[in-house]
Design an enzyme around this catalytic site. Structure first.
Site, short mmCIF file in Angstrom:
data_model
loop_
_atom_site.label_atom_id
_atom_site.label_comp_id
_atom_site.label_asym_id
_atom_site.label_seq_id
_atom_site.Cartn_x
_atom_site.Cartn_y
_atom_site.Cartn_z
N GLU A 187 0.84 -1.20 0.00
CA GLU A 187 0.00 0.00 0.00
C GLU A 187 0.88 1.25 0.00
OE1 GLU A 187 -2.32 -0.12 3.59
OE2 GLU A 187 -3.09 -2.13 3.20
N LYS A 218 2.23 4.61 1.42
CA LYS A 218 2.24 5.13 2.79
C LYS A 218 1.88 6.61 2.74
CE LYS A 218 4.97 5.00 7.01
NZ LYS A 218 4.93 6.38 7.45
N ASP A 245 1.18 10.32 3.68
CA ASP A 245 1.82 11.22 4.63
C ASP A 245 0.80 12.21 5.20
OD1 ASP A 245 3.80 12.29 6.12
OD2 ASP A 245 4.83 13.31 4.48
N TYR A 269 -7.23 2.11 6.02
CA TYR A 269 -6.31 1.02 5.68
C TYR A 269 -6.09 0.02 6.81
CZ TYR A 269 -3.17 4.40 7.93
OH TYR A 269 -2.63 5.29 8.80
N LYS A 283 10.68 3.07 2.91
CA LYS A 283 10.68 4.52 2.74
C LYS A 283 11.34 4.95 1.43
CE LYS A 283 9.28 6.73 6.11
NZ LYS A 283 9.78 6.89 7.43
N CYS A 328 9.79 49.30 2.32
CA CYS A 328 9.09 48.45 1.36
C CYS A 328 9.76 48.59 -0.02
CB CYS A 328 7.62 48.86 1.26
SG CYS A 328 6.75 48.05 -0.09
N CYS A 332 7.11 50.59 -2.38
CA CYS A 332 6.62 51.96 -2.19
C CYS A 332 7.49 52.78 -1.26
CB CYS A 332 5.17 51.95 -1.69
SG CYS A 332 5.01 51.42 0.03
N CYS A 391 4.83 46.07 5.20
CA CYS A 391 4.94 47.41 4.64
C CYS A 391 3.81 48.22 5.26
CB CYS A 391 4.75 47.32 3.13
SG CYS A 391 4.19 48.85 2.37
N CYS A 434 0.61 51.81 -1.30
CA CYS A 434 1.59 50.85 -1.81
C CYS A 434 1.03 50.14 -3.05
CB CYS A 434 1.96 49.83 -0.74
SG CYS A 434 3.10 48.58 -1.37
S1 IVH Z 1 -0.56 0.50 8.84
C1 IVH Z 1 0.33 -1.19 13.17
N1 IVH Z 1 -0.85 1.51 6.45
O1 IVH Z 1 2.32 5.34 8.93
C2 IVH Z 1 0.60 -0.37 11.98
N2 IVH Z 1 0.05 2.90 8.14
O2 IVH Z 1 4.75 4.81 10.47
C3 IVH Z 1 -0.60 0.30 11.46
N3 IVH Z 1 0.49 5.18 7.40
O3 IVH Z 1 0.93 5.65 12.12
C4 IVH Z 1 -0.30 1.24 10.37
N4 IVH Z 1 -0.17 4.93 5.32
O4 IVH Z 1 -0.11 7.03 10.25
C5 IVH Z 1 -0.43 1.73 7.71
N5 IVH Z 1 -1.20 2.27 4.28
C6 IVH Z 1 -0.80 2.49 5.54
C7 IVH Z 1 -0.32 3.74 5.95
C8 IVH Z 1 0.10 3.90 7.27
C9 IVH Z 1 0.31 5.79 6.21
C10 IVH Z 1 1.05 5.86 8.60
C11 IVH Z 1 0.22 5.72 9.83
C12 IVH Z 1 1.12 5.10 10.87
C13 IVH Z 1 2.47 5.41 10.33
C14 IVH Z 1 3.48 4.41 10.81
#
Ligand code: IVH
Length: 707
Positions: free
Chosen positions: A130, A132, A134, A242, A330, A424, A427, A442, A448
């Site tokens: 999946e 991740k 942010d 998720y 990551k 400024c 102006c 300003c 201005c």
């Molecule tokens: S699973 C027990 N799935 O990443 C673990 N986390 O570094 C449950 N996050 O706190 C998390 N996308 O905020 C999971 N597809 C995804 C995610 C995800 C983002 C974040 C989440 C978590 C953090 C962990």
């Protein structure tokens, strides 16, 4: 060199009214620094500067003890942020994920899983991959299919109750859909903001002088965790589901089956998620997502791999604070080194001076970067950024490039510390920063040209007059040619063009048709909603949300203008005790800072003349529409007081507002109902004195029942 604007006003001559405003401003500043420090791990001022802000509060509060607010930074333990959120214990902790940074790390993860489960060396445990996201994680508790609680992750064991806020998100269902709904379920996922929405929000925030967020994640976090849920409601927050916590039944026995169930239950599930059958599959997913990353509408910082079989997840369990059945792979931070050629100052609509770094163009993560924001004078001083420096830049949260650091060894001998201008650049007016504020402005105001143009751009922008064919570019050209200097000029353009020898249609890039369309688009806006008009005026701190609050409260243009003029007239050196000012200040969501900004605007005759001229050219200012459907409380003013048992104050307020009621902070002749919980004090007494109807919580619920 630039220093933080430490408060300098002499205490001995500080009036109470001024002190009140300064305290509020300081509290807001400290709160924003707390947030940066405690939640974003990104402090923007030094410890000494932070201490100076707190000391100033202490000194003012000592002089005016009755101004000590319950949520003052001095009344909270340590420097922890003061927040009005109740704590929520997570039934199943919200833990974090271990990290993998290379293909070897991933292979090792799969090997560990295999060994733990005692599977054959050639057997691959199916893995769901999946993106991740942010953002910030959120846990949603449903009982009998109904959303009953929403909590942030907090420290993983205890989070904050943000139920009322979460209810405002479109992608969070209030009621689960589908046929298999466990009696109790906790759905977990990520609240996030689209990059485009983040940029638009930041622009708006900058225009109104509000907090500018560093990246979409901070922006999502800051938007969700608002004490005033109407602010959360106004923010474009999204949610991907998720994971889950406590479940009375599991609708599936695999991760991918659970995701399909979440989708049926009414959640958004990320469409890129893939079931993988080999390490190669997994790595291919990683690479493919990495390639798509810059083009996705939202930020991701890696991918997450999860063992598909839930019985295996159960057996694998947790090691420390992270599951053995999942890992985050990551992405490398996207950084690059380039030369900062010049620091330029942009002047915003409210006069705010924003330094911008002009860079030697460089590609970062597939995008050419030529500019980076430097935020403010403090930022430049703190990082000692100089013209000619070689700098490390990073696309923060993938969107706005930031300067991470300076490569000192490469600094040219001629590079001098940057002198932030005290005039400024447009102006020549002198530059000032308000007490407790890092932003320098300003002071040229109406004279201005930079502020004037930015104000005009704001006036025609999407949430204001939204005039088709009149964008930033056209406004700049029309301003430069003296055709449009004030908003009213837009509406007299056609008449003036008819008399003029130099026709618009003869301009480069124009023709008969485009001019005709432009005039039609302008005519279209001679009827405008009151909230849009108020927002369009470009008054500091009056963003879209506040403009709506004001429009709803005053109802009509005349009522609004008369009230603002009366409030402005009530201003004295000792403060403002006029009834109009009090009434303005009493609007829930409007505080001293907003009220002061309105007074300042309406106390300037040239602003009032410009507004009157504009109204003279309009056909109709449309009163703000009340929420659809009549409810027994629509249009009524309600005050909640005392401790409520059936709902939190935020929830009560949000519901009342949805039903079209105005929620006020104090009782006056204009109050229709006071809903009093236990231990209601002075507000209840005042209601009785004024003969205002007083309801118990149950009576209130009975009245709005069925709505
Ligand atoms: S699973 C027990 N799935 O990443 C673990 N986390 O570094 C449950 N996050 O706190 C998390 N996308 O905020 C999971 N597809 C995804 C995610 C995800 C983002 C974040 C989440 C978590 C953090 C962990």
């Amino acid at each position: 060199m630039a220093k933080t604007a430490t408060p300098t006003a002499d205490l001995s001559t500080l009036t109470k009214a001024k002190a009140k405003v300064e305290l509020k401003r300081l509290a807001l500043t400290i709160e924003s620094h707390n947030k940066k420090y405690y939640q974003d791990d990104a402090p923007s001022i030094s410890d000494a500067e932070y201490d100076a802000l707190r000391q100033r509060i202490v000194a003012i509060e000592e002089k005016f003890p009755d101004l000590v607010a319950r949520d003052s930074p001095t009344q909270t333990v340590g420097a922890a942020p003061a927040r009005g959120f109740a704590k929520v214990q997570h039934a199943v902790p919200m833990l974090s994920l271990g990290n993998a940074f290379s293909a070897e790390d991933v292979a090792e993860f799969v090997g560990r899983v295999r060994r733990f489960l005692k599977r054959d060396a050639d057997e691959f445990p199916a893995i769901v991959a999946e993106p991740k996201i942010d953002g910030l994680s959120l846990s949603l508790r449903y009982e009998l299919g109904k959303l009953v609680k929403a909590a942030t992750r907090g420290d993983g064991f205890t989070g904050e109750d943000v139920t009322a806020n979460a209810r405002t998100l479109k992608e969070i269902p209030n009621q689960l859909a589908g046929t298999t709904i466990p009696d109790a379920c906790e759905i977990r996922g990520e609240v996030y903001m689209l990059k485009s929405d983040f940029l638009a929000l930041n622009q708006k925030q900058e225009e109104t002088g509000d907090t500018v967020f560093a990246n979409p994640r901070n922006s999502a976090a800051g938007s969700l965790r608002q004490k005033d849920v109407t602010i959360t409601a106004s923010r474009p927050l999204k949610f991907f589901a998720y994971a889950w916590g406590e479940m009375s039944d599991l609708p599936s026995d695999t991760q991918h089956g659970m995701l399909a169930w979440l989708d049926k239950a009414g959640f958004s599930v990320n469409p890129l998620i893939k079931l993988c059958r080999s390490v190669d599959d997994v790595l291919e997913f990683y690479n493919s997502i990495g390639e798509q990353r810059a083009a996705l509408g939202y930020d991701i910082d890696g991918v997450v791999y999860k063992v598909d079989r839930l019985d295996w997840q159960e057996r694998l369990g947790f090691a420390g604070r992270a599951p053995r059945w999942a890992i985050a792979h990551k992405f490398a931070a996207e950084q690059a080194t380039t030369i900062l050629e010049k620091i330029e100052i942009q002047v915003g609509r409210t006069g705010a001076l924003t330094p911008v770094a002009r860079l030697q163009p460089i590609t970062v993560g597939g995008v050419v970067v030529q500019n980076a924001t430097l935020h403010n004078a403090d930022e430049i001083a703190r990082k000692d950024i100089r013209e000619g420096d070689t700098v490390v830049i990073q696309r923060a949260g993938d969107v706005i490039p930031q300067i991470v650091s300076v490569v000192i060894e490469k600094r040219p001998a001629t590079a001098r510390p940057y002198d932030f201008p005290d005039k400024c650049p447009r102006c020549g007016s002198h530059v000032a920063s308000e007490e407790g504020e890092v932003v320098r402005r300003c002071t040229g105001g109406l004279i201005c040209p930079a502020q004037a143009v930015e104000k005009l751009k704001h006036f025609v922008s999407r949430l204001a007059f939204d005039i088709d064919g009149l964008g930033d570019k056209q406004i700049q050209e029309f301003y430069d040619d003296g055709l449009v200097m004030h908003p009213v000029d837009i509406f007299t353009l056609e008449r003036r063009d008819a008399r003029s020898a130099k026709k618009l249609a003869d301009r480069e890039g124009y023709g008969e048709t485009s001019v005709r369309n432009l005039f039609a688009a302008i005519d279209d806006r001679r009827k405008i909603e009151l909230n849009r008009l108020i927002f369009a005026l470009g008054i500091r701190h009056i963003g879209e949300g506040n403009a709506k609050l004001l429009a709803r409260h005053y109802g009509t243009m005349n009522a609004f203008r008369d009230a603002m003029l009366a409030a402005a007239a009530g201003k004295t050196a000792e403060g403002n005790t006029s009834e109009a000012y009090q009434d303005l200040n009493d609007i829930d969501g409007v505080g001293d800072i907003v009220a002061e900004a309105l007074v300042e605007f309406f106390a300037e005759p040239r602003n009032v003349i410009a507004l009157n001229d504009l109204i003279g050219e309009l056909e109709e200012v449309i009163p703000v529409a009340q929420p659809a459907g009549q409810s027994p409380v629509s249009g009524k003013t309600v005050v909640f007081t005392g401790s409520l048992e059936k709902f939190t104050r935020d929830e009560a307020k949000a519901r009342a507002e949805r039903l079209g009621a105005k929620v006020a902070g104090s009782v006056s002749k204009k109050t229709d109902y006071v809903v009093a919980g236990d231990d209601a004090g002075s507000k209840l007494k005042k209601a009785r004195d004024l003969g205002v109807a007083v309801l118990t919580e149950d009576e209130w619920l009975a009245m709005i029942e069925g709505t």
